[in-house]
Design a protein around this motif. Structure first.
Motif, PDB file in Angstrom:
ATOM      1  N   LEU A 170      41.993 -14.527  -4.176  1.00  0.00           N
ATOM      2  CA  LEU A 170      41.672 -14.755  -5.663  1.00  0.00           C
ATOM      3  C   LEU A 170      41.164 -16.306  -6.102  1.00  0.00           C
ATOM      4  CD1 LEU A 170      41.472 -13.741  -8.649  1.00  0.00           C
ATOM      5  CD2 LEU A 170      43.749 -14.462  -9.003  1.00  0.00           C
ATOM      6  N   ILE A 171      41.964 -17.155  -5.495  1.00  0.00           N
ATOM      7  CA  ILE A 171      41.786 -18.550  -5.782  1.00  0.00           C
ATOM      8  C   ILE A 171      40.291 -19.024  -5.263  1.00  0.00           C
ATOM      9  CG2 ILE A 171      42.561 -20.898  -5.414  1.00  0.00           C
ATOM     10  CD1 ILE A 171      44.273 -19.409  -7.828  1.00  0.00           C
ATOM     11  N   ALA A 172      40.133 -18.645  -4.377  1.00  0.00           N
ATOM     12  CA  ALA A 172      38.841 -18.796  -3.712  1.00  0.00           C
ATOM     13  C   ALA A 172      37.989 -18.289  -4.061  1.00  0.00           C
ATOM     14  CB  ALA A 172      38.834 -18.479  -2.107  1.00  0.00           C
ATOM     15  N   ALA A 173      37.878 -17.009  -4.713  1.00  0.00           N
ATOM     16  CA  ALA A 173      36.833 -16.499  -5.427  1.00  0.00           C
ATOM     17  C   ALA A 173      36.601 -17.136  -6.791  1.00  0.00           C
ATOM     18  CB  ALA A 173      37.121 -14.855  -5.697  1.00  0.00           C
ATOM     19  N   LEU A 174      37.557 -17.464  -7.626  1.00  0.00           N
ATOM     20  CA  LEU A 174      37.549 -18.376  -8.623  1.00  0.00           C
ATOM     21  C   LEU A 174      36.838 -19.640  -8.576  1.00  0.00           C
ATOM     22  CD1 LEU A 174      41.018 -17.332 -10.335  1.00  0.00           C
ATOM     23  CD2 LEU A 174      38.855 -16.565 -10.945  1.00  0.00           C
ATOM     24  N   GLN A 175      37.348 -20.290  -7.375  1.00  0.00           N
ATOM     25  CA  GLN A 175      36.571 -21.682  -7.054  1.00  0.00           C
ATOM     26  C   GLN A 175      35.062 -21.502  -6.990  1.00  0.00           C
ATOM     27  OE1 GLN A 175      39.092 -22.908  -3.729  1.00  0.00           O
ATOM     28  NE2 GLN A 175      40.438 -24.181  -4.786  1.00  0.00           N
ATOM     29  N   ASP A 176      34.521 -20.499  -5.957  1.00  0.00           N
ATOM     30  CA  ASP A 176      33.312 -19.848  -5.965  1.00  0.00           C
ATOM     31  C   ASP A 176      32.553 -19.691  -7.267  1.00  0.00           C
ATOM     32  OD1 ASP A 176      33.504 -19.857  -3.056  1.00  0.00           O
ATOM     33  OD2 ASP A 176      33.831 -17.884  -2.960  1.00  0.00           O
ATOM     34  N   LEU A 177      33.058 -19.165  -8.413  1.00  0.00           N
ATOM     35  CA  LEU A 177      32.714 -19.103  -9.747  1.00  0.00           C
ATOM     36  C   LEU A 177      32.670 -20.528 -10.386  1.00  0.00           C
ATOM     37  CD1 LEU A 177      34.439 -15.965 -10.838  1.00  0.00           C
ATOM     38  CD2 LEU A 177      32.226 -16.315 -10.199  1.00  0.00           C
ATOM     39  N   GLY A 178      33.167 -21.554  -9.835  1.00  0.00           N
ATOM     40  CA  GLY A 178      33.408 -22.741 -10.938  1.00  0.00           C
ATOM     41  C   GLY A 178      34.438 -22.741 -11.770  1.00  0.00           C
ATOM     42  N   LEU A 179      35.224 -21.927 -11.750  1.00  0.00           N
ATOM     43  CA  LEU A 179      36.211 -21.610 -12.674  1.00  0.00           C
ATOM     44  C   LEU A 179      37.703 -22.521 -12.453  1.00  0.00           C
ATOM     45  CD1 LEU A 179      35.821 -18.189 -13.856  1.00  0.00           C
ATOM     46  CD2 LEU A 179      34.996 -20.319 -15.147  1.00  0.00           C
ATOM     47  N   VAL A 180      37.902 -22.726 -11.059  1.00  0.00           N
ATOM     48  CA  VAL A 180      39.048 -23.365 -10.761  1.00  0.00           C
ATOM     49  C   VAL A 180      38.602 -24.735  -9.884  1.00  0.00           C
ATOM     50  CG1 VAL A 180      41.292 -23.247  -9.294  1.00  0.00           C
ATOM     51  CG2 VAL A 180      40.509 -21.407 -10.762  1.00  0.00           C
ATOM     52  N   ASP A 181      39.243 -25.718  -9.939  1.00  0.00           N
ATOM     53  CA  ASP A 181      38.920 -26.887  -9.327  1.00  0.00           C
ATOM     54  C   ASP A 181      39.560 -26.814  -7.897  1.00  0.00           C
ATOM     55  OD1 ASP A 181      37.968 -27.792 -11.781  1.00  0.00           O
ATOM     56  OD2 ASP A 181      39.318 -29.605 -11.610  1.00  0.00           O
ATOM     57  N   HIS A 182      38.746 -27.605  -6.677  1.00  0.00           N
ATOM     58  CA  HIS A 182      39.171 -27.265  -5.400  1.00  0.00           C
ATOM     59  C   HIS A 182      40.225 -28.322  -5.268  1.00  0.00           C
ATOM     60  CE1 HIS A 182      36.005 -24.887  -3.469  1.00  0.00           C
ATOM     61  NE2 HIS A 182      35.329 -25.627  -4.394  1.00  0.00           N
ATOM     62  N   ASP A 183      40.520 -29.515  -6.290  1.00  0.00           N
ATOM     63  CA  ASP A 183      41.603 -30.431  -6.239  1.00  0.00           C
ATOM     64  C   ASP A 183      42.583 -29.867  -7.283  1.00  0.00           C
ATOM     65  OD1 ASP A 183      43.404 -32.395  -6.438  1.00  0.00           O
ATOM     66  OD2 ASP A 183      42.134 -34.016  -5.841  1.00  0.00           O
ATOM     67  N   SER A 184      43.738 -29.376  -6.991  1.00  0.00           N
ATOM     68  CA  SER A 184      44.895 -28.816  -7.933  1.00  0.00           C
ATOM     69  C   SER A 184      45.279 -29.985  -8.698  1.00  0.00           C
ATOM     70  CB  SER A 184      45.967 -28.248  -7.187  1.00  0.00           C
ATOM     71  OG  SER A 184      46.493 -29.111  -6.234  1.00  0.00           O
ATOM     72  N   ALA A 185      45.336 -31.236  -8.235  1.00  0.00           N
ATOM     73  CA  ALA A 185      45.965 -32.258  -8.963  1.00  0.00           C
ATOM     74  C   ALA A 185      45.121 -32.468 -10.202  1.00  0.00           C
ATOM     75  CB  ALA A 185      46.304 -33.560  -8.193  1.00  0.00           C
ATOM     76  N   ALA A 186      43.937 -32.647  -9.781  1.00  0.00           N
ATOM     77  CA  ALA A 186      42.618 -32.989 -10.722  1.00  0.00           C
ATOM     78  C   ALA A 186      42.398 -31.752 -11.789  1.00  0.00           C
ATOM     79  CB  ALA A 186      41.355 -33.049 -10.134  1.00  0.00           C
ATOM     80  N   GLU A 187      42.713 -30.657 -11.476  1.00  0.00           N
ATOM     81  CA  GLU A 187      42.818 -29.580 -12.564  1.00  0.00           C
ATOM     82  C   GLU A 187      43.877 -29.665 -13.493  1.00  0.00           C
ATOM     83  OE1 GLU A 187      43.003 -24.638 -12.568  1.00  0.00           O
ATOM     84  OE2 GLU A 187      41.475 -25.879 -11.551  1.00  0.00           O
ATOM     85  N   ALA A 188      45.156 -30.034 -12.682  1.00  0.00           N
ATOM     86  CA  ALA A 188      46.180 -30.061 -13.758  1.00  0.00           C
ATOM     87  C   ALA A 188      46.166 -31.083 -14.725  1.00  0.00           C
ATOM     88  CB  ALA A 188      47.543 -30.552 -12.744  1.00  0.00           C
TER      89      ALA A 188
END
Length: 370
Positions: free
Chosen positions: A59-77
């Motif tokens: 799921l996370i990989a799919a959301l990253q492909d959509l540009g909705l989740v950052d690849h760096d979890s610290a940056a997203e936080a």
């Protein structure tokens, strides 16, 4: 995080916006990997429910492909920015929020608490005053202000300096001991420490948030208790791009006077009494909740007086309505609630040990003594 119906996975959509393709894909992922229920939070984030531990990585990989989740979890936080849903492309709010999101991604030294958030509300008049946020950027007449949550005065800034000034205030928060053990919020710090010396410009009055129906940007659609099914989200995505709001509403961009299908959980009438109640997931969906909440809130909604709000909380945390509410019911045991007037879920009750059945039978109990 783990909940009573599986993992809850948050989507912090950049600038609070989903394209039609993104919204349709999120609906598909919700059904494929979860239970088909999606929450819209008070910080305008989506939360997919019922995710299994085995399906979480895909799921996370799919959301990253959509540009909705950052690849760096610290940056997203760190990228915890709420933008007024009524922004227009390249207006001052849109430009500041984009700059601030990028600045937060890049600020690797900034170790803020997980819930610490920023609000960009620089339209003609602020509309997010009742929304939770620690650092605010909003207009005050002809001024643009940087504000610490809980303050009525701020620092005059410009659109060009806004992102840098917001990060400076976040660093000041940390330097002043706002998060001694990695947790903390701006409001309590301001209450005991006071404001930085440069925060001397008064903020102006706010305006009410918009209601269901047409607005300048498109059409607003309400969600019962801030929740939507994957099927309903997919149907709305067919109408246009979506903006996430902190008001338990989705905004369909650029569409006015279109007929929205009457789907379960959608609220299309600004007079609907369900708009006067808020309720968390409750038991058994939340592991912290002591009782079911939403059936009771739905049953009591018609009896909430005009202009008031009833918050039904499964525990004293009050996640669904962090601010004080005129009427609050807090679960203390299964089907048993404490009644609070003009407070939060964890405040001292006016009455306790109220059974859900008694409240349904005599809803006037809610307002007695107010």
């Amino acid at each position: 995080m783990m909940s009573g119906d599986g993992l809850v996975v948050r989507i912090r959509a950049p600038l609070g916006q989903l394209s039609q393709d993104q919204a349709s894909a999120v609906a598909t992922l919700s059904e494929r990997f979860g239970n088909g229920l999606i929450d819209l939070s008070a910080r305008a984030n989506l939360q997919l429910r019922g995710i299994t531990a085995d399906s979480y990585p895909a799921l996370i990989a799919a959301l990253q492909d959509l540009g909705l989740v950052d690849h760096d979890s610290a940056a997203e936080a760190r990228r915890n920015v709420m933008l007024t849903p009524l922004w227009k492309p390249e207006d001052i709010s849109h430009r500041i929020a984009a700059q601030l999101e990028q600045a937060l991604r890049d600020a690797e030294d900034l170790l803020l608490p997980g819930k610490f958030g920023f609000v960009v509300d620089a339209g003609e008049s602020p509309q997010l005053r009742d929304c939770v946020g620690d650092i605010r950027i909003e207009t005050s007449g002809a001024e643009l202000l940087l504000l610490a949550d809980g303050a009525e005065c701020g620092q005059s800034i410009t659109a060009e300096t806004a992102a840098e000034a917001a990060l400076d205030l976040a660093r000041w928060f940390l330097q002043q001991g706002g998060a001694p053990e990695g947790r903390g919020r701006m409001h309590p710090l301001i209450a005991r420490r006071g404001l930085p010396a440069s925060h001397i410009t008064p903020r102006s009055a706010s305006t009410p948030s918009p209601t269901i129906g047409n607005c300048a940007i498109g059409q607003l659609v309400g969600l019962e208790f801030g929740q939507i099914t994957a099927q309903a989200l997919a149907t709305l995505a067919e109408q246009g791009a979506l903006r996430l709001t902190p008001w338990r509403m989705l905004l369909i961009e650029g569409r006015h006077d279109i007929e929205i299908p009457r789907l379960p959980g959608l609220i299309l009438d600004a007079r609907d009494p369900r708009l006067r109640v808020s309720a968390c997931t409750g038991a058994p969906g939340c592991l912290q909740a002591l009782s079911a909440t939403r059936d009771l809130a739905r049953d009591l909604a018609p009896f909430v007086p005009e202009g008031q709000v009833l918050h039904v909380s499964g525990c004293a945390k009050g996640c669904a309505h962090p601010r004080p509410a005129p009427l609050v019911l807090t679960a203390t045991a299964p089907d048993t609630f404490a009644l609070i007037h003009h407070g939060k879920a964890g405040d001292h009750p006016l009455r306790d040990s109220l059974r859900a059945g008694a409240l349904r039978a005599a809803p006037q109990i809610l307002t007695e003594g107010s």
